[in-house]
Design a protein around this motif. Structure first.
Motif, PDB file in Angstrom:
ATOM      1  N   LEU A 157      -0.404 118.234  93.083  1.00 19.15           N
ATOM      2  CA  LEU A 157      -1.535 118.895  92.454  1.00 19.15           C
ATOM      3  C   LEU A 157      -1.410 120.410  92.566  1.00 19.15           C
ATOM      4  O   LEU A 157      -2.246 121.145  92.032  1.00 19.15           O
ATOM      5  N   LYS A 158      -0.368 120.851  93.277  1.00 18.14           N
ATOM      6  CA  LYS A 158      -0.113 122.276  93.433  1.00 18.14           C
ATOM      7  C   LYS A 158       1.389 122.497  93.480  1.00 18.14           C
ATOM      8  O   LYS A 158       2.106 121.809  94.212  1.00 18.14           O
ATOM      9  N   LYS A 159       1.864 123.451  92.737  1.00 13.31           N
ATOM     10  CA  LYS A 159       3.294 123.730  92.676  1.00 13.31           C
ATOM     11  C   LYS A 159       3.814 124.180  94.046  1.00 13.31           C
ATOM     12  O   LYS A 159       3.110 124.831  94.807  1.00 13.31           O
ATOM     13  N   ASN A 160       5.059 123.787  94.331  1.00 13.22           N
ATOM     14  CA  ASN A 160       5.788 124.178  95.552  1.00 13.22           C
ATOM     15  C   ASN A 160       5.367 123.420  96.806  1.00 13.22           C
ATOM     16  O   ASN A 160       5.866 123.717  97.890  1.00 13.22           O
ATOM     17  N   VAL A 161       4.459 122.474  96.680  1.00 13.02           N
ATOM     18  CA  VAL A 161       4.159 121.594  97.802  1.00 13.02           C
ATOM     19  C   VAL A 161       5.348 120.645  97.987  1.00 13.02           C
ATOM     20  O   VAL A 161       5.912 120.145  97.020  1.00 13.02           O
ATOM     21  N   ARG A 162       5.729 120.407  99.245  1.00 14.51           N
ATOM     22  CA  ARG A 162       6.882 119.543  99.520  1.00 14.51           C
ATOM     23  C   ARG A 162       6.603 118.630 100.702  1.00 14.51           C
ATOM     24  O   ARG A 162       5.827 118.979 101.593  1.00 14.51           O
ATOM     25  N   LEU A 163       7.260 117.488 100.705  1.00 15.02           N
ATOM     26  CA  LEU A 163       7.037 116.471 101.733  1.00 15.02           C
ATOM     27  C   LEU A 163       8.194 116.408 102.722  1.00 15.02           C
ATOM     28  O   LEU A 163       9.349 116.660 102.376  1.00 15.02           O
ATOM     29  N   ASP A 164       7.853 116.043 103.947  1.00 13.01           N
ATOM     30  CA  ASP A 164       8.837 115.828 105.004  1.00 13.01           C
ATOM     31  C   ASP A 164       8.346 114.643 105.835  1.00 13.01           C
ATOM     32  O   ASP A 164       7.305 114.726 106.487  1.00 13.01           O
ATOM     33  N   PHE A 165       9.094 113.527 105.797  1.00 12.53           N
ATOM     34  CA  PHE A 165       8.687 112.323 106.514  1.00 12.53           C
ATOM     35  C   PHE A 165       9.428 112.149 107.838  1.00 12.53           C
ATOM     36  O   PHE A 165       9.407 111.063 108.426  1.00 12.53           O
ATOM     37  N   ASN A 166      10.071 113.198 108.331  1.00 12.40           N
ATOM     38  CA  ASN A 166      10.866 113.055 109.547  1.00 12.40           C
ATOM     39  C   ASN A 166      10.032 112.680 110.773  1.00 12.40           C
ATOM     40  O   ASN A 166      10.564 112.181 111.756  1.00 12.40           O
ATOM     41  N   ALA A 167       8.728 112.903 110.717  1.00 13.43           N
ATOM     42  CA  ALA A 167       7.875 112.585 111.854  1.00 13.43           C
ATOM     43  C   ALA A 167       7.519 111.105 111.950  1.00 13.43           C
ATOM     44  O   ALA A 167       6.918 110.688 112.933  1.00 13.43           O
ATOM     45  N   LEU A 168       7.878 110.319 110.940  1.00 12.52           N
ATOM     46  CA  LEU A 168       7.606 108.880 111.020  1.00 12.52           C
ATOM     47  C   LEU A 168       8.674 108.023 110.375  1.00 12.52           C
ATOM     48  O   LEU A 168       8.599 106.796 110.420  1.00 12.52           O
ATOM     49  N   ALA A 169       9.710 108.636 109.786  1.00 14.37           N
ATOM     50  CA  ALA A 169      10.743 107.872 109.082  1.00 14.37           C
ATOM     51  C   ALA A 169      11.548 106.991 110.024  1.00 14.37           C
ATOM     52  O   ALA A 169      11.905 105.855 109.671  1.00 14.37           O
ATOM     53  N   GLN A 170      11.854 107.487 111.236  1.00 10.93           N
ATOM     54  CA  GLN A 170      12.612 106.656 112.163  1.00 10.93           C
ATOM     55  C   GLN A 170      11.787 105.465 112.633  1.00 10.93           C
ATOM     56  O   GLN A 170      12.305 104.350 112.772  1.00 10.93           O
ATOM     57  N   GLY A 171      10.516 105.686 112.881  1.00 12.62           N
ATOM     58  CA  GLY A 171       9.647 104.570 113.240  1.00 12.62           C
ATOM     59  C   GLY A 171       9.588 103.547 112.121  1.00 12.62           C
ATOM     60  O   GLY A 171       9.661 102.330 112.368  1.00 12.62           O
ATOM     61  N   TYR A 172       9.475 104.023 110.892  1.00 11.23           N
ATOM     62  CA  TYR A 172       9.443 103.111 109.756  1.00 11.23           C
ATOM     63  C   TYR A 172      10.758 102.350 109.620  1.00 11.23           C
ATOM     64  O   TYR A 172      10.768 101.153 109.313  1.00 11.23           O
ATOM     65  N   THR A 173      11.866 103.030 109.884  1.00  8.32           N
ATOM     66  CA  THR A 173      13.171 102.380 109.840  1.00  8.32           C
ATOM     67  C   THR A 173      13.235 101.224 110.834  1.00  8.32           C
ATOM     68  O   THR A 173      13.750 100.145 110.522  1.00  8.32           O
ATOM     69  N   VAL A 174      12.702 101.433 112.028  1.00 10.32           N
ATOM     70  CA  VAL A 174      12.633 100.368 113.031  1.00 10.32           C
ATOM     71  C   VAL A 174      11.867  99.164 112.477  1.00 10.32           C
ATOM     72  O   VAL A 174      12.287  98.014 112.611  1.00 10.32           O
ATOM     73  N   ASP A 175      10.743  99.437 111.823  1.00  7.29           N
ATOM     74  CA  ASP A 175       9.925  98.361 111.273  1.00  7.29           C
ATOM     75  C   ASP A 175      10.657  97.596 110.169  1.00  7.29           C
ATOM     76  O   ASP A 175      10.567  96.366 110.090  1.00  7.29           O
ATOM     77  N   VAL A 176      11.370  98.317 109.327  1.00  6.70           N
ATOM     78  CA  VAL A 176      12.109  97.661 108.240  1.00  6.70           C
ATOM     79  C   VAL A 176      13.171  96.719 108.809  1.00  6.70           C
ATOM     80  O   VAL A 176      13.338  95.583 108.343  1.00  6.70           O
ATOM     81  N   ILE A 177      13.879  97.170 109.832  1.00  5.93           N
ATOM     82  CA  ILE A 177      14.894  96.323 110.461  1.00  5.93           C
ATOM     83  C   ILE A 177      14.242  95.120 111.125  1.00  5.93           C
ATOM     84  O   ILE A 177      14.752  93.987 111.043  1.00  5.93           O
ATOM     85  N   ALA A 178      13.110  95.337 111.784  1.00  2.21           N
ATOM     86  CA  ALA A 178      12.400  94.234 112.440  1.00  2.21           C
ATOM     87  C   ALA A 178      11.994  93.164 111.433  1.00  2.21           C
ATOM     88  O   ALA A 178      12.167  91.960 111.674  1.00  2.21           O
ATOM     89  N   VAL A 179      11.462  93.597 110.317  1.00  2.00           N
ATOM     90  CA  VAL A 179      11.056  92.643 109.267  1.00  2.00           C
ATOM     91  C   VAL A 179      12.278  91.895 108.729  1.00  2.00           C
ATOM     92  O   VAL A 179      12.220  90.691 108.458  1.00  2.00           O
ATOM     93  N   PHE A 180      13.398  92.601 108.594  1.00  2.00           N
ATOM     94  CA  PHE A 180      14.629  91.951 108.139  1.00  2.00           C
ATOM     95  C   PHE A 180      15.049  90.857 109.124  1.00  2.00           C
ATOM     96  O   PHE A 180      15.388  89.737 108.722  1.00  2.00           O
ATOM     97  N   LEU A 181      15.030  91.162 110.419  1.00  2.00           N
ATOM     98  CA  LEU A 181      15.423  90.166 111.416  1.00  2.00           C
ATOM     99  C   LEU A 181      14.502  88.947 111.371  1.00  2.00           C
ATOM    100  O   LEU A 181      14.963  87.798 111.458  1.00  2.00           O
ATOM    101  N   GLU A 182      13.218  89.194 111.221  1.00  2.00           N
ATOM    102  CA  GLU A 182      12.279  88.085 111.141  1.00  2.00           C
ATOM    103  C   GLU A 182      12.546  87.218 109.920  1.00  2.00           C
ATOM    104  O   GLU A 182      12.381  85.994 109.961  1.00  2.00           O
ATOM    105  N   SER A 183      12.973  87.847 108.819  1.00  2.00           N
ATOM    106  CA  SER A 183      13.290  87.078 107.613  1.00  2.00           C
ATOM    107  C   SER A 183      14.490  86.157 107.824  1.00  2.00           C
ATOM    108  O   SER A 183      14.676  85.195 107.080  1.00  2.00           O
TER     109      SER A 183
END
Length: 331
Positions: A157-183
């Motif tokens: 909604l505003k030019k030059n705004v940018r995202l950085d998910f480094n504060a939760l991407a590793q945690g999310y990666t753990v969850d994705v792997i966990a779900v894969f193992l459960e599958s």
């Protein structure tokens, strides 16, 4: 996790629960590798001794293609250069949704639009040039209210705004792997990426997974250990990735409201939650919020637990744990 690789030691010894009838122990499978500028370790008992490393590495590469700010061809990098983006992979939307959830819960202490300030910090650390005079001009581009999204796409909604998910991407990666193992029918496991951990079930009959938490004052040493099952944990702290300039210490976890890190009594926070992405995001938020505000927040959000390490007024190292985890900590 927050751009900080915590040395959280995964101990071979398991914490013991009350005695239960013994069953034959299933052989453990161990997977290890490198990802996201850090390492990963996965353990799971499996009678068939299946090795999922190839599948895990493929998952990790796909997540990077979506969420890595270090890859110019990732989806998040494409969005940061554009005004809008239509999701191609299934990882952008869940992280964006969790980011908004924690942003609102913490009144903006967690904010993934902090990217311009993170870049200024990193450039200042590299060049040792003053960057604080630029903070006010950069703060105009920080604020999750400038992001609009649904399950299909995201736009600015505003030019030059940018995202950085480094504060939760590793945690999310753990969850994705966990779900894969459960599958795959794996219902007992420990998954760790860069210090973020998620455990399910027992390590072996009658025993928990035992996980160590690094000391913020003795890097490489343990502050404590905790017995875990059916929970995730993540640790944040500004004590390692920092630098000094003109007598002032700057840490990499930036307060999105003021534009730079603020040194306080709180040295590190380990958060326990049902999933690693939630733990990761709140661990970052609590470093920004500080000791007192974090404790008030935790008192009214019993779905989270935390172990906090801080220095008191006499500069002595102190710790505090929420009631839900006290009995599981080593003493």
């Amino acid at each position: 996790m927050n751009g900080l690789t915590m040395l959280i030691v995964l101990l071979g010894l398991a914490g013991k629960k009350p005695a239960v009838p013994q069953r034959a122990e299933v052989p453990m499978v161990t997977l290890e590798g490198e990802t996201q500028g850090t390492t990963y370790h996965i353990k799971y008992p499996d009678e068939r001794q299946r090795n999922f490393k190839k599948s895990v590495d493929s998952l990790l590469m796909t997540i990077d293609r979506c969420l890595s700010t270090y890859r110019p061809d990732s989806e998040i990098s494409e969005f940061n250069r554009a005004e809008s983006h239509r999701f191609r992979l299934p990882y952008f939307y869940p992280v964006l949704k969790k980011s908004e959830e924690v942003y609102r819960a913490t009144d903006g202490a967690f904010d993934p639009t902090v990217k311009p300030l993170v870049e200024a910090y990193e450039q200042g650390k590299k060049s040792l040039e003053l960057w604080l005079p630029n903070v006010d001009s950069l703060l105009q581009y920080v604020g999750f209210q400038y992001i609009k999204y649904d399950a299909v796409s995201v736009r600015k909604l505003k030019k030059n705004v940018r995202l950085d998910f480094n504060a939760l991407a590793q945690g999310y990666t753990v969850d994705v792997i966990a779900v894969f193992l459960e599958s795959k029918g794996i219902n007992r496991y420990m998954v760790e990426v860069g210090g973020e951990v998620r455990c399910r079930g027992e390590r072996s009959p009658g025993q928990w997974w035992n996980v160590g938490i690094e000391s913020p004052t003795q890097p490489g040493g343990l502050q404590t250990t905790i017995r875990m099952a059916n929970r995730a944990m993540a640790t944040s702290g500004n004590y390692r990735n920092q630098y000094r300039q003109n007598g002032q210490t700057f840490g990499h976890i930036i307060n999105p409201k003021v534009g730079f890190s603020q040194q306080g009594a709180l040295l590190s926070v380990t958060v326990f939650a049902p999933d690693a992405m939630t733990a990761d995001a709140f661990a970052t938020a609590f470093i920004v919020m500080g000791l007192d505000e974090s404790q008030r927040f935790l008192a009214s959000h019993r779905e989270l637990d935390a172990f906090l390490v801080y220095k008191d007024e006499s500069d002595s190292l102190k710790t505090v744990a929420t009631p839900g985890i006290r009995e599981f900590l080593s003493h």
